[in-house]
Design an enzyme around this catalytic site. Structure first.
Site, short mmCIF file in Angstrom:
data_model
loop_
_atom_site.label_atom_id
_atom_site.label_comp_id
_atom_site.label_asym_id
_atom_site.label_seq_id
_atom_site.Cartn_x
_atom_site.Cartn_y
_atom_site.Cartn_z
N CYS A 105 81.35 -11.33 4.17
CA CYS A 105 82.67 -11.29 3.67
C CYS A 105 82.79 -9.80 3.04
O CYS A 105 83.37 -8.85 3.98
CB CYS A 105 82.65 -12.25 2.29
N HIS A 199 80.58 -17.20 4.76
CA HIS A 199 79.34 -17.07 3.86
C HIS A 199 78.29 -18.02 4.26
O HIS A 199 78.18 -19.06 3.55
CB HIS A 199 79.76 -17.42 2.40
N GLU A 201 75.26 -17.90 3.68
CA GLU A 201 74.47 -17.94 2.45
C GLU A 201 74.46 -18.87 1.43
O GLU A 201 73.63 -19.29 0.67
CB GLU A 201 73.97 -16.34 1.87
#
Length: 287
Positions: A105, A199, A201
């Site tokens: 991002c 994202h 993660e």
């Protein structure tokens, strides 16, 4: 000896503390936990370049890491405030260090601007919750960053800004209807960056906490009609985090194993570790 990572937090002190108050971890701590789940022996240092007077690594210090990872951020890079300019300068130093680098991002936005690209608000609006129908480009289909991803997939996402002008040596690896640059490789000053606009993660639990703090935006921008709608959506994501095999919720929100399975959801980070960090460490003959 385990891999050594530097996790660079893109947020200001107040924003990362607010995230920790809500979720229990700062974004950089959460990202480090993902890296340590992938590589249990990994050592993760944290850096906070948004903070005035932050103790940031010099070039030799950056070279000492096996990999550098950039988190998301609440900032908008085109504001060019001092807390942003410090991060752009750090990213230029990362390129010059030639240390393998990955970002999500804000990470891909910083990497683009540091290599003379441009980031602006997305004219079609915000992408919230999930980036849908991410599609590898011709280059992306054979690129190791997206190894194991299908012809179209979804991923957790929340952003308004996007890369609008590519740096000079940039290969777009994935795209969708909302953002033309969803994954890319950027080469600059001898360094190579891999990054994504989404994202990988984020667990669904962390995404639920983030969206739970942004219900005003969800309602104001038309994603949800009422506070109750927003709360129900957040509750569904939290429930799927606890029980990803809850079929009716997964069906209702159109989510499959690319999001629900933590190994598949974090595929790009795993590929970065495997194909860049480990291979480059081996090539340099580092113990």
């Amino acid at each position: 000896m385990g891999l050594r990572f530097l996790v660079v937090e893109g947020n200001t002190r107040g924003a990362r503390q607010a995230h920790k108050d809500a979720y229990g971890l700062m974004p950089s701590e959460s990202y480090a936990a993902v890296l340590q789940h992938i590589e249990p022996d990994a050592i993760c240092d944290l850096a906070f370049p948004a903070d005035e007077g932050a103790n940031l690594p010099e070039a030799s210090g950056l070279e000492a890491y096996d990999g550098i990872v950039l988190t998301g951020s609440h900032l908008s890079i085109y504001d060019r405030t001092p807390d942003i300019l410090r991060q752009i300068d750090l990213m230029r130093a990362v390129y010059a260090s030639r240390t393998p680098c990955f970002g999500s991002c804000w990470g891909i936005q910083i990497a683009a601007v540091a290599a003379d690209g441009e980031v602006r608000p997305n004219p079609v609006g915000r992408e919230v919750g999930f980036a849908r129908r991410l599609t590898p480009t011709d280059s992306g289909r054979s690129h190791p960053l997206l190894e194991g991803r299908p012809a179209a997939f979804d991923a957790p996402a929340i952003h308004l800004d996007m890369v609008t002008a590519l740096p000079g040596d940039c290969t777009v690896l994935a795209t969708n209807a909302v953002s033309a640059v969803q994954a890319a490789e950027i080469r600059h000053e001898g360094g190579v960056f891999w990054g994504v606009q989404y994202h990988p993660e984020f667990s669904l639990g962390e995404l639920a906490v983030i969206l739970g703090r942004r219900t005003e935006i969800l309602i104001r921008e038309g994603f949800c009609r009422t506070p109750e709608d927003a709360a129900a959506y957040v509750a569904d994501l939290a429930a799927l985090h606890e029980r990803p095999d809850t079929f009716d919720l997964a069906w209702r929100h159109g989510l499959d194993a690319e999001v629900l399975d933590p190994v598949r959801r974090t595929r790009e980070i795993r590929n970065f570790v495997e194909h860049r960090v480990k291979r480059e460490k081996s090539a340099r003959g580092r113990a």
